[in-house]
Scaffold this motif. Structure first.
Motif, PDB file in Angstrom:
ATOM      1  N   GLN A 158      14.146   7.932  -3.165  1.00 20.30           N
ATOM      2  CA  GLN A 158      13.679   9.228  -2.677  1.00 20.30           C
ATOM      3  C   GLN A 158      14.549  10.379  -3.143  1.00 20.30           C
ATOM      4  O   GLN A 158      14.167  11.543  -2.982  1.00 20.30           O
ATOM      5  CB  GLN A 158      13.630   9.205  -1.154  1.00 20.30           C
ATOM      6  CG  GLN A 158      12.765   8.089  -0.577  1.00 20.30           C
ATOM      7  CD  GLN A 158      12.808   8.056   0.926  1.00 20.30           C
ATOM      8  OE1 GLN A 158      13.006   9.075   1.586  1.00 20.30           O
ATOM      9  NE2 GLN A 158      12.624   6.885   1.501  1.00 20.30           N
ATOM     10  N   ARG A 175      12.263   6.822 -10.171  1.00 23.24           N
ATOM     11  CA  ARG A 175      11.909   6.514  -8.782  1.00 23.24           C
ATOM     12  C   ARG A 175      11.139   5.196  -8.689  1.00 23.24           C
ATOM     13  O   ARG A 175      11.423   4.357  -7.830  1.00 23.24           O
ATOM     14  CB  ARG A 175      11.071   7.657  -8.206  1.00 23.24           C
ATOM     15  CG  ARG A 175      10.561   7.386  -6.793  1.00 23.24           C
ATOM     16  CD  ARG A 175       9.798   8.577  -6.255  1.00 23.24           C
ATOM     17  NE  ARG A 175       8.685   8.941  -7.105  1.00 23.24           N
ATOM     18  CZ  ARG A 175       7.502   8.315  -7.083  1.00 23.24           C
ATOM     19  NH1 ARG A 175       7.303   7.308  -6.250  1.00 23.24           N
ATOM     20  NH2 ARG A 175       6.536   8.716  -7.879  1.00 23.24           N
ATOM     21  N   GLU A 179      12.175   1.749  -6.672  1.00 20.05           N
ATOM     22  CA  GLU A 179      11.292   1.134  -5.676  1.00 20.05           C
ATOM     23  C   GLU A 179      10.950  -0.304  -6.065  1.00 20.05           C
ATOM     24  O   GLU A 179      10.936  -1.206  -5.209  1.00 20.05           O
ATOM     25  CB  GLU A 179      10.018   1.971  -5.548  1.00 20.05           C
ATOM     26  CG  GLU A 179      10.254   3.330  -4.891  1.00 20.05           C
ATOM     27  CD  GLU A 179       8.996   4.180  -4.851  1.00 20.05           C
ATOM     28  OE1 GLU A 179       8.008   3.788  -5.514  1.00 20.05           O
ATOM     29  OE2 GLU A 179       9.006   5.227  -4.176  1.00 20.05           O
TER      30      GLU A 179
END
Length: 441
Positions: free
Chosen positions: A332, A340, A344
């Motif tokens: 985040q 990103r 993740e």
């Protein structure tokens, strides 16, 4: 005696109430509110609300930047390291900034000795001459103080702040879990300040080429609109005999002088069409992004973003957070979508049993040297410290590469600007010489 309106948190901590008191000054009004079991947040003189709304409309909004958060974390860490409890530290932090910016001390402190404000004026009650940044810090400390008094943790109070990144609150949460809040805040302040310094260096490095581009554009427009039209009458009736370079410059000068508005509208229409296609076509975005990644500025920006992500992850791991949760929260804090998504995906792989070094090997743009640092740290049981060392190395290496690139780009930009202006002048001189030759013949 004058009447004061005190905005205070109710005793149950669920709402903010407005109370009116007749008091000598703002401190006295706040003491009366505390005597009723309320927690004062703001004090103002009754009957000047319209004045407050007017000032709020014309004053710049109180916004928090990364530099503000770094300053807040550093000051709060110093107070906690000095042995001040969290609630009193927030109260003292709000009071210190408030006194410097002429905010009534009673509105932000319920535990510390009040500073006399017997001559409280409307301007002081409304915030006086506060700068936007300092107003933001005062408001942040006040809101956090109210939430902490409600019984929530500092990290939960920070998560309720829209201007505070999730990674910032996550690092604080990890420090709370590990029982090292003061140390964690100090490390967080250093990390955020390093990120701010990096951004400032990048902006400063790009300022010169950007200014040079503006100057070059202005110089070209000046030549096209003021210099070349003075020579245009010399070429009347002989355009077909002029060199192609001179004809091109005359055509461009005529276009800029006679159809500038039309040209601007055309450029705007093309830009809007490209923007619309960009938003509607994911395939176009992917294709453009693949090409842009080859550009050194974009590649270096990605490396800096990756370094900051590793720094956040290292702080979370050192604070005691579980590895997959730290990686998920780190995602985040990233700017680039590709990075990103990689974090993740790495968090999911960690939950499935993969190792940290295996996951980090899939991070886009991570050099082998940084990966080796992570692998060694993971085997030694110091993944957090290793991530911080890898982030520091990646940041320093990227800074060196950027400095080398700018050392080359800046003189090239000067040469390009001079060459462009010289090309326009040469085009006119070549045209004049060609007309003289035709005349002699």
């Amino acid at each position: 005696m004058p009447r004061f309106i005190v905005e205070a948190a109710a005793s149950d901590g669920r709402r903010i109430e407005q109370l009116q008191f007749e008091a000598r000054d703002g401190d006295d009004a706040a003491r009366q509110a505390r005597a009723q079991g309320r927690y004062p947040v703001r004090v103002r003189v009754a009957g000047v609300q319209w004045h407050a709304e007017l000032l709020q409309a014309v004053r710049p909004a109180a916004r928090l930047s990364l530099a503000d958060l770094a300053l807040f974390a550093d000051q709060l860490a110093q107070l906690l390291q000095a042995g001040v409890p969290l609630e009193q530290a927030l109260s003292l932090l709000a009071r210190t900034v408030a006194q410097r910016t002429r905010v009534p001390a009673a509105s932000v402190s319920a535990d510390l000795p009040a500073t006399p404000t017997s001559a409280l004026s409307d301007a002081a009650a409304l915030g006086g001459h506060r700068e936007p940044r300092e107003r933001g810090l005062v408001s942040l400390a006040q809101r956090l103080l109210v939430r902490v008094r409600e019984g929530v943790s500092l990290s939960s109070a920070l998560r309720a702040e829209p201007a505070v990144p999730a990674s910032f609150a996550g690092v604080v949460h990890g420090a709370e879990e590990a029982g090292t809040l003061a140390t964690g805040l100090a490390a967080l302040a250093s990390s955020v300040q390093r990120q701010v310094d990096t951004r400032q260096r990048v902006r400063a490095a790009l300022a010169y080429p950007a200014a040079l581009a503006v100057v070059a554009l202005a110089a070209v427009l000046f030549v096209l609109t003021a210099v070349i039209p003075e020579f245009a009458p010399l070429f009347e009736g002989e355009q077909h005999r002029l060199p192609w370079l001179t004809r091109g410059v005359l055509w461009l000068s005529d276009l800029v002088n006679g159809r500038l508005l039309l040209l601007l509208l055309l450029v705007a229409a093309i830009a809007l069409a490209i923007w619309g296609a960009w938003r509607r076509s994911p395939a176009l975005r992917r294709a453009v992004w693949r090409q842009m990644r080859r550009l050194p500025p974009v590649r270096y920006a990605m490396r800096l973003d990756l370094a900051q992500a590793l720094r956040v992850m290292g702080s979370l791991l050192q604070g005691g957070m579980e590895t997959s949760a730290a990686m998920q929260l780190t995602a985040q804090s990233t700017t680039f979508t590709e990075i990103r998504l990689a974090f993740e995906g790495g968090a999911r792989q960690l939950r499935e049993g993969a190792g940290l070094s295996q996951v980090c090997a899939l991070l886009p743009g991570l050099p082998d040297t940084a990966l080796t640092v992570l692998m060694v740290g993971e085997r030694a049981g110091e993944a957090g410290a290793a991530a911080l060392r890898a982030a520091q190395w990646l940041d320093q290496d990227t800074q060196r590469r950027m400095a080398a690139l700018l050392a080359l780009v800046n003189p090239l930009a000067v040469i390009a600007m001079g060459a462009l202006v010289a090309l326009l002048i040469v085009a006119i001189m070549v045209g004049i010489l060609s007309i003289n030759q035709l005349t002699f013949r």
